[in-house]
Design an enzyme around this catalytic site. Structure first.
Site, mmCIF file in Angstrom:
data_model
loop_
_atom_site.group_PDB
_atom_site.id
_atom_site.type_symbol
_atom_site.label_atom_id
_atom_site.label_comp_id
_atom_site.label_asym_id
_atom_site.label_seq_id
_atom_site.Cartn_x
_atom_site.Cartn_y
_atom_site.Cartn_z
ATOM 1 N N TYR A 179 -51.003 40.117 52.199
ATOM 2 C CA TYR A 179 -52.015 39.062 52.254
ATOM 3 C C TYR A 179 -51.402 37.667 52.200
ATOM 4 O O TYR A 179 -52.047 36.694 52.576
ATOM 5 C CB TYR A 179 -53.010 39.216 51.106
ATOM 6 C CG TYR A 179 -53.908 40.429 51.210
ATOM 7 C CD1 TYR A 179 -53.932 41.225 52.347
ATOM 8 C CD2 TYR A 179 -54.735 40.793 50.172
ATOM 9 C CE1 TYR A 179 -54.743 42.328 52.440
ATOM 10 C CE2 TYR A 179 -55.561 41.900 50.250
ATOM 11 C CZ TYR A 179 -55.563 42.665 51.390
ATOM 12 O OH TYR A 179 -56.379 43.768 51.477
ATOM 13 N N LYS A 237 -45.799 53.505 49.512
ATOM 14 C CA LYS A 237 -45.575 54.274 50.745
ATOM 15 C C LYS A 237 -44.081 54.287 51.020
ATOM 16 O O LYS A 237 -43.598 53.902 52.091
ATOM 17 C CB LYS A 237 -46.371 53.648 51.902
ATOM 18 C CG LYS A 237 -46.456 54.551 53.138
ATOM 19 C CD LYS A 237 -47.187 55.860 52.893
ATOM 20 C CE LYS A 237 -47.308 56.648 54.210
ATOM 21 N NZ LYS A 237 -47.785 58.025 53.977
ATOM 22 N N ASP A 255 -51.540 57.708 50.509
ATOM 23 C CA ASP A 255 -52.475 58.647 51.118
ATOM 24 C C ASP A 255 -52.797 59.803 50.178
ATOM 25 O O ASP A 255 -53.955 60.221 50.050
ATOM 26 C CB ASP A 255 -51.949 59.160 52.464
ATOM 27 C CG ASP A 255 -50.467 59.479 52.460
ATOM 28 O OD1 ASP A 255 -49.795 59.285 51.414
ATOM 29 O OD2 ASP A 255 -49.963 59.920 53.505
ATOM 30 N N ASP A 265 -56.401 46.913 46.912
ATOM 31 C CA ASP A 265 -57.683 46.494 47.479
ATOM 32 C C ASP A 265 -58.450 47.706 48.005
ATOM 33 O O ASP A 265 -59.642 47.902 47.730
ATOM 34 C CB ASP A 265 -57.417 45.487 48.600
ATOM 35 C CG ASP A 265 -58.671 44.769 49.070
ATOM 36 O OD1 ASP A 265 -59.768 45.055 48.555
ATOM 37 O OD2 ASP A 265 -58.562 43.922 49.971
ATOM 38 N N ASP A 312 -61.820 50.060 46.020
ATOM 39 C CA ASP A 312 -63.109 50.280 46.680
ATOM 40 C C ASP A 312 -63.396 51.769 46.815
ATOM 41 O O ASP A 312 -64.544 52.209 46.674
ATOM 42 C CB ASP A 312 -63.129 49.627 48.059
ATOM 43 C CG ASP A 312 -63.430 48.131 47.994
ATOM 44 O OD1 ASP A 312 -63.345 47.575 46.880
ATOM 45 O OD2 ASP A 312 -63.737 47.533 49.028
#
Length: 371
Positions: free
Chosen positions: A146, A196, A229, A253, A257
């Site tokens: 970001y 990751k 994942d 982020d 959610d």
């Protein structure tokens, strides 16, 4: 308020969409908490996001930035307005929030996820699987993709190319890791770090630094690594296996959610962004312009964000009473439409005040809640 020994200065940024509605409900609860627990409050309201573009032609006016810097804490509603979706770069509503986080130096975003007993049956996940869920997501907030450079859209040979850069320096990883391990010591002594590392070099550095901080400073806390994942799957399959979940900006982020599905709605999740002298507190949900102004917005995320704010301001008793009031309101069936209820935004705020601080409400009684 006369005769109080302590007072707190709060900068209030209602923002866009349902932001003003949920902020009003949260301020109602905050005001009653101050009265009940004997501390003073001073708060002033400032524009950010689309509302600031309307009035000042910038999404983060200098007056807002200065007020936040001078406050003891900042309460934010939500940001975003479709009328301004055509804006780009620093004029986007979301850019104001990123810039405010950077300006305040709030690098650690804390997102607690608990499933209240009376919400478990309303979750899309089987209630037996989520009943013991109590997760604290610790998300790095001022680095990663970001904020990384270079970024932007280029044009060459008749084609457009979009570029964003995910980058973390080892000191950024180390400081957020310390926050996660520190919180684990207050909870159940387990951190799950999400990355990751099988694909991304930035994640390989992330994992290395987290391991180093763990071995050197927090050997008493257990540590597990998961690829993002797999973490997404495990958060649904066995959420009660998680204590503190540590991750970077982008993954945090998305995963926070995802986990919002466990209690049944984004509307009930709070957050605190910490790291410097002024904390930023906001519900996890967005501005939901489709229901703005209709009294249907769930204010619980904003109310619980106020509880997190009070914890950091040294008003732990008031914070505990607010959380108890929320639980009692749910137990009484006072829920907004996103949770299958019929209560309005103001109904929920009044119910929390009633249960937390013993305050009556003619509106609540008229609505048939009998409290």
């Amino acid at each position: 308020m006369s005769g109080v020994s302590r007072s707190h200065n709060i900068a209030v940024l209602p923002g866009d969409g349902i932001g003003p509605e949920v902020t009003d409900a949260a301020l109602q609860v905050l005001t009653e908490a101050a009265e009940a627990e004997g501390f003073g409050l001073e708060f002033s309201t400032y524009c950010i996001g689309g509302s600031a573009l309307d009035r000042f032609d910038v999404p983060l006016p200098s007056t807002t930035r200065a007020a936040c810097e001078a406050a003891d804490a900042v309460l934010l509603g939500a940001i975003g307005d479709p009328r301004w979706d055509h804006e780009t770069g620093s004029r986007r509503c979301e850019a104001a929030l990123l810039e405010l986080r950077r300006h305040l130096g709030v690098f650690a975003n804390l997102r607690p996820v608990q499933v209240y007993e009376d919400l478990a049956v309303r979750s899309p996940v089987k209630s037996g699987r989520i009943a013991a869920t109590d997760i604290l997501i610790v998300r790095e907030l001022t680095g990663g993709v970001y904020f990384g450079t270079p970024r932007g859209v280029t044009h060459a040979n008749g084609l457009r190319t979009g570029v964003n850069t995910m980058a973390y320096c080892e000191d950024e990883v180390a400081r957020i890791a310390r926050v996660a391990f520190g919180w684990a010591r207050r909870r159940r002594f387990h951190v799950t770090s999400v990355d990751k590392a099988n694909v991304l070099e930035v994640s390989q550095l992330w994992r290395t630094v987290v391991d180093e901080v763990h071995a050197r400073e927090f050997p008493d806390v257990s540590l597990t690594h998961l690829y993002v994942d797999n973490a997404a799957m495990q958060l649904v399959l066995q959420p009660d296996a998680f204590d503190v979940l540590l991750t970077g900006n982008l993954f945090g982020d998305i995963l926070s959610d995802l986990v919002a599905a466990l209690p049944g709605s984004l509307g009930v999740l709070p957050s605190a962004s910490l790291g410097a002298s002024v904390g930023l507190f906001e519900p996890v949900h967005g501005s939901a312009p489709g229901i703005a102004g209709r009294g249907r917005a769930n204010p619980v995320g904003a109310i619980l964000s106020v509880a997190m704010m009070l914890d950091t301001l040294g008003e732990g008793t008031a914070a505990a009473r607010i959380r108890s009031g929320v639980a009692d309101a749910f137990r009484a069936g006072v829920m907004t439409a996103d949770l299958g209820g019929t209560a309005s935004t103001t109904d929920v705020g009044a119910a929390v005040c009633r249960f937390a601080f013993g305050l009556g409400s003619a509106n609540m009684q008229a609505a048939g809640y009998g409290i």
